[in-house]
Structures are given as structure tokens and as C-alpha cells.
Scaffold this motif. Sequence first.
Motif, PDB file in Angstrom:
ATOM      1  N   GLY A  90       1.845  22.294 -13.633  1.00 57.37           N
ATOM      2  CA  GLY A  90       1.551  21.952 -12.444  1.00 57.37           C
ATOM      3  C   GLY A  90       1.392  20.393 -12.088  1.00 57.37           C
ATOM      4  N   THR A  91       0.950  20.092 -10.938  1.00 55.60           N
ATOM      5  CA  THR A  91       1.277  18.959 -10.718  1.00 55.60           C
ATOM      6  C   THR A  91      -0.207  18.000 -10.895  1.00 55.60           C
ATOM      7  OG1 THR A  91       2.350  17.064  -9.510  1.00 55.60           O
ATOM      8  CG2 THR A  91       0.801  19.306  -8.489  1.00 55.60           C
ATOM      9  N   ALA A  92      -0.124  16.771 -10.807  1.00 58.94           N
ATOM     10  CA  ALA A  92      -1.715  15.743 -10.805  1.00 58.94           C
ATOM     11  C   ALA A  92      -1.975  16.403  -9.481  1.00 58.94           C
ATOM     12  CB  ALA A  92      -1.128  14.462 -11.452  1.00 58.94           C
ATOM     13  N   PRO A  93      -3.569  15.941  -9.717  1.00 55.83           N
ATOM     14  CA  PRO A  93      -4.069  15.881  -8.302  1.00 55.83           C
ATOM     15  C   PRO A  93      -4.228  14.492  -7.502  1.00 55.83           C
ATOM     16  CG  PRO A  93      -5.860  15.773 -10.238  1.00 55.83           C
ATOM     17  CD  PRO A  93      -4.763  16.366 -10.858  1.00 55.83           C
ATOM     18  N   ASP A  94      -4.535  14.869  -5.988  1.00 52.80           N
ATOM     19  CA  ASP A  94      -4.389  13.947  -5.162  1.00 52.80           C
ATOM     20  C   ASP A  94      -6.177  13.075  -6.438  1.00 52.80           C
ATOM     21  OD1 ASP A  94      -2.668  14.105  -3.515  1.00 52.80           O
ATOM     22  OD2 ASP A  94      -4.378  15.231  -2.280  1.00 52.80           O
ATOM     23  N   LEU A  95      -6.143  11.928  -5.783  1.00 50.11           N
ATOM     24  CA  LEU A  95      -6.767  10.703  -6.711  1.00 50.11           C
ATOM     25  C   LEU A  95      -7.760  10.480  -4.828  1.00 50.11           C
ATOM     26  CD1 LEU A  95      -7.790   9.368  -8.629  1.00 50.11           C
ATOM     27  CD2 LEU A  95      -6.711   7.451  -7.884  1.00 50.11           C
ATOM     28  N   PRO A  96      -9.202  11.118  -5.213  1.00 47.96           N
ATOM     29  CA  PRO A  96      -9.842  10.647  -3.944  1.00 47.96           C
ATOM     30  C   PRO A  96     -10.046   9.074  -4.308  1.00 47.96           C
ATOM     31  CG  PRO A  96     -11.463  11.884  -6.091  1.00 47.96           C
ATOM     32  CD  PRO A  96      -9.638  11.519  -6.090  1.00 47.96           C
ATOM     33  N   LEU A  97     -10.533   8.545  -3.384  1.00 45.64           N
ATOM     34  CA  LEU A  97     -11.327   7.181  -3.149  1.00 45.64           C
ATOM     35  C   LEU A  97     -12.133   7.401  -2.135  1.00 45.64           C
ATOM     36  CD1 LEU A  97      -7.195   5.124  -2.356  1.00 45.64           C
ATOM     37  CD2 LEU A  97      -8.772   5.142  -4.671  1.00 45.64           C
ATOM     38  N   PRO A  98     -13.377   7.414  -2.924  1.00 45.99           N
ATOM     39  CA  PRO A  98     -14.695   7.751  -2.408  1.00 45.99           C
ATOM     40  C   PRO A  98     -14.962   6.697  -0.806  1.00 45.99           C
ATOM     41  CG  PRO A  98     -14.886   7.604  -4.293  1.00 45.99           C
ATOM     42  CD  PRO A  98     -14.022   7.168  -4.155  1.00 45.99           C
ATOM     43  N   GLY A  99     -14.874   7.646  -0.055  1.00 44.92           N
ATOM     44  CA  GLY A  99     -15.365   6.434   1.533  1.00 44.92           C
ATOM     45  C   GLY A  99     -14.080   5.866   2.109  1.00 44.92           C
ATOM     46  N   ARG A 100     -12.548   6.615   1.220  1.00 49.16           N
ATOM     47  CA  ARG A 100     -11.553   6.933   1.936  1.00 49.16           C
ATOM     48  C   ARG A 100     -10.564   7.660   1.911  1.00 49.16           C
ATOM     49  NH1 ARG A 100      -9.981   0.592   0.766  1.00 49.16           N
ATOM     50  NH2 ARG A 100      -8.524   1.062   2.570  1.00 49.16           N
ATOM     51  N   ALA A 101      -9.339   7.552   2.310  1.00 45.53           N
ATOM     52  CA  ALA A 101      -8.432   8.588   2.387  1.00 45.53           C
ATOM     53  C   ALA A 101      -7.935   9.247   0.888  1.00 45.53           C
ATOM     54  CB  ALA A 101      -7.758   8.731   2.758  1.00 45.53           C
TER      55      ALA A 101
END
Length: 378
Positions: A90-101
Motif C-alpha cells: 500500500g501507501t504510507a498513511p498521512d501524518l497527523p499533527l495534533p491540533g493542526r492539519a
Amino acid sequence: MIDAPLTRVEEARLVPAGGPARLALSRLPRAGEIADAAAAARGVSAWVDGRLVVTAVPSRLIDAAGRVGGRELADLVAGSVEPAVEAWLGTAPDLPLPGRAVLPTATRPVVMGIVNVTPDSFADGGAHYAPDDHPGAALRHGRALLEAGADVLDVGGESTRPGADPIDVDEELRRVIPVVEALAEEGAVVSIDTTKARVAREAVAAGAAIVNDVSAGGVDDELVPTVAELGVAYVLMHRRGTPRTMQDQAEYTDVVGEVFDFLADRLDHIQAAGVGRELVVVDPGIGFAKTAEHNLVLLRRLREFTSLGRPVLIGTSRKAFLGRVTGATSTDDRVVASVTSAALAVRSGARIVRVHDVAETVQALAVAHAIATAGDEA
């Protein structure tokens, strides 16, 4: 309690059609018996530096484990093999930035621009750090990188080049906090490049959203617990020793296997310490306790690190091994080599590239990504 085995996928393109994968497994209980059982099911196995390398249909390997150790062992192997194969395919997941996009690592490569606030970094030491104009030079550079297309700005106040001397925490804070605060206030996604818990804490308070730790928590025992408490994203990098000693420790029997297992073990460790796995980026540490040949092998086999299921970060920019390949002795003459290595790394699975030359890299990655995804929606 038995440690879960570590699975590194070397090749799995045929799996969706029911074909075999080539898997390297470490910490596998009853590995020899499983290898024999897999061979009976038309699998092929070999021992490489203490790891069992198996070419087999994943479901048959899991069934072989079941025949050896029952449902418990089958589940243990399945819990390692299946997510690794899925991640590789597959592809890597998005990287969440808590409190931001989120950082959109699932959909495109992300560019991290380097803002060195040091007098002694190997590529641009002092160019963006003027004590009499601090933080002016660093802010002008950071803004220029954003204008050139950087998604993230990585601010560092202590050089990690081979042979570099450490600095004390107060000096590091004096260098980086004004830069982090100003750039974050202007809306930049800021990463703090540090190995120290106090610097990480104060930088996050000033607006940093990512802690980029080249030591994997090996310098300051409080860094990983601090990252867990802060709930920010974390870059986990492979390195041996310190900048003073690391090049004396560049000895491996199987550099890909050893670096992968280190990252897998540390990923489990920091997750147990409270850092959300979804917040972690992995970095094989190009140039850190590696020879030029080690770096090239890691880049050639980079896709294997996607088995970890996390976005992979690569930092090759202007590094000495590129000079050894090209003959470019000046770091300023390694721009083409740096951009080429970044584009090839993305083609091999990297989702974040850490670079000095943002404008050139953004263009190269746009082309590499367009080629890699051409026809996907057809």
C-alpha cells in the motif's frame, strides 16, 4: 511473554494475485521448524545473518506456523506478516499533527526544508545564523524555503555532522526558540531537530508540531516520555554512537536487516512508552554511522522499510557520500546529486525528504510523483 516476530518485506508484488512474498523474519519462535513446514508447502527458506528469509505465499507460511505451534503461533506470525505485507503493497498513511492539519504523506511526497541555526553544520554552517542579527538570518531563510514550496521547516540548533561537539541545552534553546516561535506564528509547520527533552518541550510550547530526534531517544532518557506527554509527531532515526564517534561504528553484517530491526524494536519501545504509533515517522539515518556503500544499499532497498507501516523520511541532502559518488568536494556542488537521490528515494517509498535545496527538490518530486502515479485513475 514472547516478543512478536519482526517482518521485513523484501518483495511482495505477486501477493495480490495469490503469489509468494519474500520475507525476512527476526525473533521468530521455532523458526527452524516453521522453515521446514513452509518448505513442505512449496516454500523456500534460507538463513541470512540470523534472520529467516522465506519465499512463500503468506497464508501458507502462517499455516506452517500453525502446524508447528498451533493457533497461538499462527496468530503471532500472522500479526507480524500480514500488516507488513499490507504496508509494503500500500501507501504510507498521512501524518497527523495534533491540533493542526495532517501532513499529506499518503497522497504525495512531503518536503522538509532545513533551517540550521548553527555556526558549524556541514552544508551551510553559519550561513543562516548571525549572532548579532539573531534570529533575523534564520527567519529570512525559513521564509524563503516556504516560498519555494517547503511543507515543513526543520529547525536545529546543534550540528549532528560527523565529529561535531555537543552544546549545552541553554545555548541550544537560545538559538532555536526565537526561530521556532516566529515561524510557527506565521503559520509554518515547524519541526524541532533535537535530542534533548527540555528543548523539545520548549519548542513545542513555542509552536513546533514535530520532534525530529536523530538519537532515537538514546541521548536523553526523558525525550521519549516528553514526546508522549506532548502528543506531537516524532521522527525516529537510526544512529549508532554520537556525532563524535558514530563513523567509528559503521560496521554491519547486514546493514538493511540491522537498521530495520533497530527501528522496529524502537518503534515498539516508544509505543509502549506512550507515543502513538500513528504519530511516528521512521528514518534509516543516511550518513549516520554508515559508509558510502551502506548509504547506497539502504537507498536501493528503501522500500523494505515501508514494511513498518509508517512514513519513511530520507535525508541525503548534500551529504559526503554523494561527493564520493560524483567527485563533488564542495557541498554547494552536490545539489544535482541531492535532488536526484531525493527523487529516487521517493520512487522507492520515501514520503518525506529533508533537504537544503527546496525549490529544486519540489520540482523534481512533482515530476517523480506524476510519473509514479500516471494512469492510476484510468
